[in-house]
Design a protein around this motif. Structure first.
Motif, mmCIF file in Angstrom:
data_model
loop_
_atom_site.group_PDB
_atom_site.id
_atom_site.type_symbol
_atom_site.label_atom_id
_atom_site.label_comp_id
_atom_site.label_asym_id
_atom_site.label_seq_id
_atom_site.Cartn_x
_atom_site.Cartn_y
_atom_site.Cartn_z
ATOM 1 N N VAL A 16 0.828 -1.199 0.000
ATOM 2 C CA VAL A 16 0.000 0.000 0.000
ATOM 3 C C VAL A 16 0.863 1.251 0.000
ATOM 4 C CG1 VAL A 16 -1.709 1.295 1.275
ATOM 5 C CG2 VAL A 16 -1.905 -1.177 1.072
ATOM 6 N N THR A 17 1.874 1.288 0.893
ATOM 7 C CA THR A 17 2.721 2.481 0.897
ATOM 8 C C THR A 17 3.410 2.622 -0.447
ATOM 9 O OG1 THR A 17 4.257 1.101 2.086
ATOM 10 C CG2 THR A 17 3.283 2.918 3.301
ATOM 11 N N THR A 19 2.356 1.709 -3.339
ATOM 12 C CA THR A 19 1.427 2.215 -4.348
ATOM 13 C C THR A 19 1.215 3.714 -4.187
ATOM 14 O OG1 THR A 19 0.335 0.110 -4.117
ATOM 15 C CG2 THR A 19 -0.801 1.773 -5.402
ATOM 16 N N VAL A 20 1.023 4.126 -2.923
ATOM 17 C CA VAL A 20 0.784 5.545 -2.683
ATOM 18 C C VAL A 20 1.997 6.353 -3.124
ATOM 19 C CG1 VAL A 20 0.402 7.286 -0.935
ATOM 20 C CG2 VAL A 20 -0.804 5.124 -0.821
ATOM 21 N N LEU A 21 3.187 5.859 -2.775
ATOM 22 C CA LEU A 21 4.400 6.592 -3.127
ATOM 23 C C LEU A 21 4.563 6.679 -4.640
ATOM 24 C CD1 LEU A 21 7.127 5.572 -0.572
ATOM 25 C CD2 LEU A 21 6.049 7.788 -0.903
ATOM 26 N N PHE A 23 2.344 6.482 -6.819
ATOM 27 C CA PHE A 23 1.298 7.314 -7.391
ATOM 28 C C PHE A 23 1.592 8.790 -7.206
ATOM 29 C CE2 PHE A 23 -2.840 9.030 -8.101
ATOM 30 C CZ PHE A 23 -3.275 8.238 -9.144
ATOM 31 N N THR A 24 1.996 9.139 -5.957
ATOM 32 C CA THR A 24 2.286 10.546 -5.716
ATOM 33 C C THR A 24 3.493 10.984 -6.530
ATOM 34 O OG1 THR A 24 3.463 9.829 -3.761
ATOM 35 C CG2 THR A 24 1.276 10.725 -3.441
ATOM 36 N N ALA A 25 4.451 10.079 -6.714
ATOM 37 C CA ALA A 25 5.616 10.422 -7.522
ATOM 38 C C ALA A 25 5.178 10.724 -8.953
ATOM 39 C CB ALA A 25 6.630 9.292 -7.516
ATOM 40 N N LEU A 27 2.322 11.738 -9.910
ATOM 41 C CA LEU A 27 1.591 13.002 -9.928
ATOM 42 C C LEU A 27 2.537 14.185 -9.968
ATOM 43 C CD1 LEU A 27 -1.449 13.106 -7.519
ATOM 44 C CD2 LEU A 27 -1.378 13.357 -9.975
ATOM 45 N N SER A 28 3.591 14.106 -9.109
ATOM 46 C CA SER A 28 4.477 15.262 -9.044
ATOM 47 C C SER A 28 5.301 15.385 -10.322
ATOM 48 C CB SER A 28 5.384 15.183 -7.821
ATOM 49 O OG SER A 28 6.073 13.961 -7.814
ATOM 50 N N PRO A 224 9.316 26.216 -7.708
ATOM 51 C CA PRO A 224 8.544 25.582 -8.787
ATOM 52 C C PRO A 224 7.256 26.357 -9.089
ATOM 53 C CG PRO A 224 9.249 23.949 -7.190
ATOM 54 C CD PRO A 224 9.620 25.286 -6.627
ATOM 55 N N ASP A 226 4.254 25.499 -9.453
ATOM 56 C CA ASP A 226 3.026 25.164 -8.731
ATOM 57 C C ASP A 226 3.157 25.408 -7.230
ATOM 58 O OD1 ASP A 226 4.797 23.205 -8.136
ATOM 59 O OD2 ASP A 226 3.508 21.516 -8.664
ATOM 60 N N ASP A 227 4.252 26.021 -6.797
ATOM 61 C CA ASP A 227 4.474 26.254 -5.372
ATOM 62 C C ASP A 227 4.358 27.758 -5.126
ATOM 63 O OD1 ASP A 227 5.244 26.267 -2.777
ATOM 64 O OD2 ASP A 227 7.063 25.084 -3.066
ATOM 65 N N ILE B 35 -7.979 5.909 0.605
ATOM 66 C CA ILE B 35 -6.917 6.784 0.117
ATOM 67 C C ILE B 35 -7.588 7.910 -0.643
ATOM 68 C CG2 ILE B 35 -4.831 6.933 -1.276
ATOM 69 C CD1 ILE B 35 -4.479 3.928 -0.856
ATOM 70 N N MET B 37 -7.508 11.033 -2.529
ATOM 71 C CA MET B 37 -6.664 11.980 -3.266
ATOM 72 C C MET B 37 -7.362 13.330 -3.456
ATOM 73 S SD MET B 37 -3.902 10.364 -3.674
ATOM 74 C CE MET B 37 -2.951 11.359 -4.806
ATOM 75 N N LEU B 95 -7.424 0.596 -3.196
ATOM 76 C CA LEU B 95 -6.856 1.080 -4.452
ATOM 77 C C LEU B 95 -7.929 1.676 -5.364
ATOM 78 C CD1 LEU B 95 -4.107 -1.601 -5.107
ATOM 79 C CD2 LEU B 95 -3.980 0.561 -3.888
ATOM 80 N N LEU B 98 -8.524 5.176 -4.325
ATOM 81 C CA LEU B 98 -7.458 6.042 -4.839
ATOM 82 C C LEU B 98 -7.810 6.554 -6.232
ATOM 83 C CD1 LEU B 98 -3.676 5.363 -4.517
ATOM 84 C CD2 LEU B 98 -4.597 6.047 -6.681
ATOM 85 N N THR B 223 -0.597 21.002 -4.581
ATOM 86 C CA THR B 223 0.704 21.308 -3.992
ATOM 87 C C THR B 223 0.890 20.573 -2.663
ATOM 88 O OG1 THR B 223 0.292 23.512 -4.850
ATOM 89 C CG2 THR B 223 2.266 23.213 -3.521
ATOM 90 N N ILE B 226 0.501 15.734 -1.947
ATOM 91 C CA ILE B 226 1.612 14.787 -2.018
ATOM 92 C C ILE B 226 2.391 14.781 -0.711
ATOM 93 C CG2 ILE B 226 3.786 14.306 -3.209
ATOM 94 C CD1 ILE B 226 2.362 15.542 -5.726
ATOM 95 N N VAL B 233 2.093 8.506 5.675
ATOM 96 C CA VAL B 233 2.735 7.209 5.484
ATOM 97 C C VAL B 233 3.989 7.093 6.352
ATOM 98 C CG1 VAL B 233 3.879 5.734 3.797
ATOM 99 C CG2 VAL B 233 1.797 6.925 3.174
ATOM 100 N N SER B 263 14.231 25.228 -3.770
ATOM 101 C CA SER B 263 13.055 24.470 -3.349
ATOM 102 C C SER B 263 12.740 23.306 -4.284
ATOM 103 C CB SER B 263 11.849 25.377 -3.162
ATOM 104 O OG SER B 263 11.640 26.163 -4.282
ATOM 105 N N SER B 264 13.183 23.356 -5.540
ATOM 106 C CA SER B 264 12.969 22.195 -6.410
ATOM 107 C C SER B 264 13.783 21.008 -5.909
ATOM 108 C CB SER B 264 13.387 22.513 -7.847
ATOM 109 O OG SER B 264 12.658 23.597 -8.333
ATOM 110 N N PHE B 271 11.767 13.856 -0.579
ATOM 111 C CA PHE B 271 11.082 12.679 -1.093
ATOM 112 C C PHE B 271 11.994 11.453 -0.979
ATOM 113 C CE2 PHE B 271 8.574 10.126 -3.969
ATOM 114 C CZ PHE B 271 7.312 10.663 -3.848
#
Lengths: 421, 294
Positions: A16-17, A19-21, A23-25, A27-28, A224, A226-227, B35, B37, B95, B98, B223, B226, B233, B263-264, B271
């Motif tokens: 699960v973690t 998948t979430v990771l 997925f978020t990766a 997305l970013s 960035p 979007d920040d 989950i 989103m 899932l 999600l 923003t 994530i 987690v 910041s990038s 991460f």
């Protein structure tokens, strides 16, 4: 009853973690997604100008994040067409616009321009805003031997037989802005930008020119696109106490920057900002009164010229008295009249014939007289520095003596070394 | 000294914001295995509520205080609507939730664009938040202190709710063993809905704090979602203690990386650190021992 679920969470936390990771990766990463260039083989132009009309394509984002800006460009393009048609059209032919939505997505820009050129058989396309959208359209318009008119200031270092650039290149906006700072006696400069191609390229040029001018760069920060949180970076500006801040931030990130800037006790009295992306449209949306700050453009609504008065009057009569006019809108309006002048000089809608006689074609634009450079397809424009007043209009405080010849590759600047960082 | 205080204080404020956003996620992810989103869009809803409140309550000083409960109710109601209409059909399929909630997230973003326009709207900072104090060379904005206080208030409020109220006991019972809780007469469906309302409402409160940083815009939620998931987690499921530590750790570490690089790169390094941490400790910082039979 819930064994299934607790099983997933207790025995397979990695799944699960993971998948979430993942997925978020994804997305970013998608935020900086690549551009897809259109694939097409060279074809003979299908443009048919034998009838009474000629088709022109408008390709602007009317949906998505860029819509707010690109819709203003679309509005002034539509107005220019109406004016030209009322005045007899181009070479006696009425213009018939074909409008498409780029949807703020470079891939869609590539797809739509191909459709306009090969499906609708338009004689020329007007539009694009972000550099990514232009870069996506470039191979398609070249492969199809079409014409694109691009109306926004950009980072330069590009020239194409099939594109006319009616916004400023760097030596008509960035470099004049540095000349202005020098004339103001600026000794220290701080660079703040969004993290993508335009600010990075602009700052590379600024740093090399600053060295030439004897201006010290006391800091350089990127965030960035979007920040929006600039607090930490602005704290560095406050600590560095620069004479001026050069702002190449784009979009909503400007709001976070401006807020943090005033919050840290900075202002036009100690470290004023000079921006290249805040115009009449953006100034009122900052959430702060930014009177006294500066911007570098080639057109302001406040520019005094007979053509500008009629331009503003016609625009506000058509779209409302509260609508400001801005640089990209003016450049788009100008691009249609330049196209008309190009076609009439060549006596033909054929791209090769237009290009052959392009050099020296001029138009009395709202910003002043502009002239096409036949070599690099950019136009000579007057550089202006404006100071924001309390009505969110810009008072022109500095201008280049005459229109600046376009030099997208900065070949005329001995200090420029593209290989140096 | 300010090379140390700036990232520490600014990072603590970022961590506080992440905590408010992550608390709701920790609840729904931990308790229901959902989950969500679309949680970031509840932040956005909170930010737009602040903007709208300022249109009605013209006294800027007062408007933020009105916006806080309003944002809680608006975002909470949106969350409840999402739970009742979609998520309640998807329990035990984490899932699927999600994928579906990613769709809902895009939908809400487009809705915001259609209603408010693609360009963001400005939010006025009230006078009592507009300023800073000098802490060893860092002009610490009142806004950042306010965010930290807000996070503490949200945490204490949630802690009291979980510990001392009937609903809180039912929530904890449901987290520990859903089946047994049901046999004891706890309506786990109602508990789920309350949890979703509270969790989403907290995101709305976070949205008020975000709107003070940068006004509103339709993509504002993306923003934070994530980083908020990273926090949940890394903190471990089912306990708020881990979420709190992880939120401040992520906030402060990111701020230091931002100070050292930019910041990038800070996002990349943070991460990477979390990924390495989860390799060593897949369950996160803390986990609650549940009494499920599996």
């Amino acid at each position: 009853m819930t064994e299934g679920l607790s099983h997933v969470f207790e025995s397979r936390p990695r799944l699960v973690t993971g998948t979430v990771l993942a997925f978020t990766a994804a997305l970013s990463l998608s935020a900086c997604g690549g551009t897809k260039s259109g694939e097409s083989s060279a074809v003979e132009s299908c443009v048919d100008t034998s009838g009474d009309t000629v088709k022109l394509g408008f390709l602007n984002s009317t949906s998505g994040a860029m819509a707010i800006s690109e819709q203003t460009v679309r509005d002034s393009l539509v107005m220019a067409i109406d004016e030209i048609n009322a005045d007899g059209g181009i070479l006696g032919k009425k213009v018939e616009p074909v409008a498409e939505d780029g949807a703020s997505d470079p891939a869609i820009f590539a797809e739509k321009i191909e459709k306009l050129l090969t499906g609708d058989c338009v004689a020329a396309v007007f539009g694009g805003w972000t550099s990514a959208s232009r870069k996506a359209m470039l191979p398609v318009v070249e492969a199809n031997k079409g014409l694109l008119f691009y109306p926004v200031q950009y980072e330069g270092l590009e020239a194409s037989e099939n594109i006319y650039y009616t916004g400023a290149t760097t030596n008509q906006q960035i470099i004049p802005a540095m000349d202005f700072l020098k004339s103001e006696g600026v000794k220290t400069l701080f660079l703040a930008g969004s993290d993508y191609v335009f600010p990075r390229t602009a700052n590379k040029i600024i740093k090399q020119y600053a060295e030439e001018l004897g201006i010290e760069i006391v800091g350089e920060e990127y965030v960035p696109l979007d920040d929006d949180d600039w607090t930490t970076q602005v704290a560095k500006i406050a600590a560095a106490k620069p004479d001026f801040v050069f702002n190449t931030i784009n979009g909503s990130s400007n709001v976070g920057f401006v807020k943090a800037y005033y919050e840290q006790g900075l202002g036009p009295d100690n470290s004023p900002i000079i921006s290249v992306s805040i115009a009449e449209e953006e100034a009122p949306a900052m959430g702060k009164d930014i009177t006294g700050q500066y911007a570098a453009w080639n057109y302001f609504q406040s520019v005094e010229s007979p053509t500008n008065d009629t331009f503003i009057e016609a625009f506000q009569a058509k779209y409302g008295d509260d609508r400001p006019t801005s640089d990209p809108m003016e450049a788009a309006y100008t691009s249609l009249y330049l196209y008309k002048a190009l076609v009439e000089k060549a006596g033909s809608f054929d791209v090769d014939e237009i290009n052959a006689s392009a050099d020296g074609v001029t138009f009395d634009a709202p910003e002043g007289t502009v002239t096409i450079d036949g070599e690099n397809h950019h136009i000579a424009k007057t550089a202006l520095i404006g100071k924001i007043n309390s009505d969110n209009q810009f008072d022109v405080v500095w201008s280049s003596d005459s229109p600046v010849e376009p030099d997208p590759f900065l070949e005329g600047y001995s200090w420029w070394d593209p290989s140096k960082n | 000294m300010d090379a140390f205080t700036t990232p520490l204080l600014a990072g603590t404020a970022t961590g506080a914001l992440l905590l408010i956003a992550a608390l709701g996620l920790a609840l729904t992810f931990g308790q229901m295995g959902v989950i969500n989103m679309a949680h970031g869009e509840f932040l956005m809803a909170g930010a737009y509520t602040t903007f709208l409140t300022q249109q009605v309550v013209t006294n800027t000083d007062l408007s933020i205080l009105v916006a806080l409960p309003a944002a809680f109710v608006v975002a909470g109601s949106l969350g409840l609507l999402l739970e009742v209409s979609i998520i309640s059909w998807m329990y035990r399929r984490p899932l699927d939730t999600l994928l579906v909630t990613v769709g809902v997230s895009l939908l809400l973003q487009q809705l915001a664009k259609d209603i408010f326009g693609a360009q963001g709207d400005p939010v006025q900072t009230p006078g009592w938040l507009d300023g800073n104090i000098d802490v060893f060379g860092y002009h610490w904005p009142y806004r950042q202190m306010f965010t930290i206080l807000l996070a503490i208030a949200a945490l204490v409020g949630l802690g009291l709710l979980l510990k001392y109220t009937a609903y809180g006991r039912q929530i904890r019972a449901t987290v520990q063993n859903r089946d047994l809780a049901e046999t004891m007469g706890v309506s786990t469906r109602t508990v789920d809905r309350v949890t979703f309302f509270v969790g989403s409402g907290l995101a709305g409160v976070g949205g008020v704090a975000v709107s003070l940083i940068s006004g509103t815009n339709p993509n504002l939620g993306t923003t934070y979602i994530i980083s908020a998931f990273l926090v949940v987690v890394a903190g471990g499921l089912g306990q708020l203690k881990g979420t709190v530590i992880a939120a401040f750790a992520v906030g402060i570490v990111t701020a230091f990386f931002t100070d050292w690089f930019n910041s990038s790169m800070a996002q990349v390094f943070t991460f990477a650190l979390v990924v390495i941490f989860l390799q060593l400790r897949p369950q996160g910082l803390f986990t609650v021992r549940t009494r499920g039979l599996a």
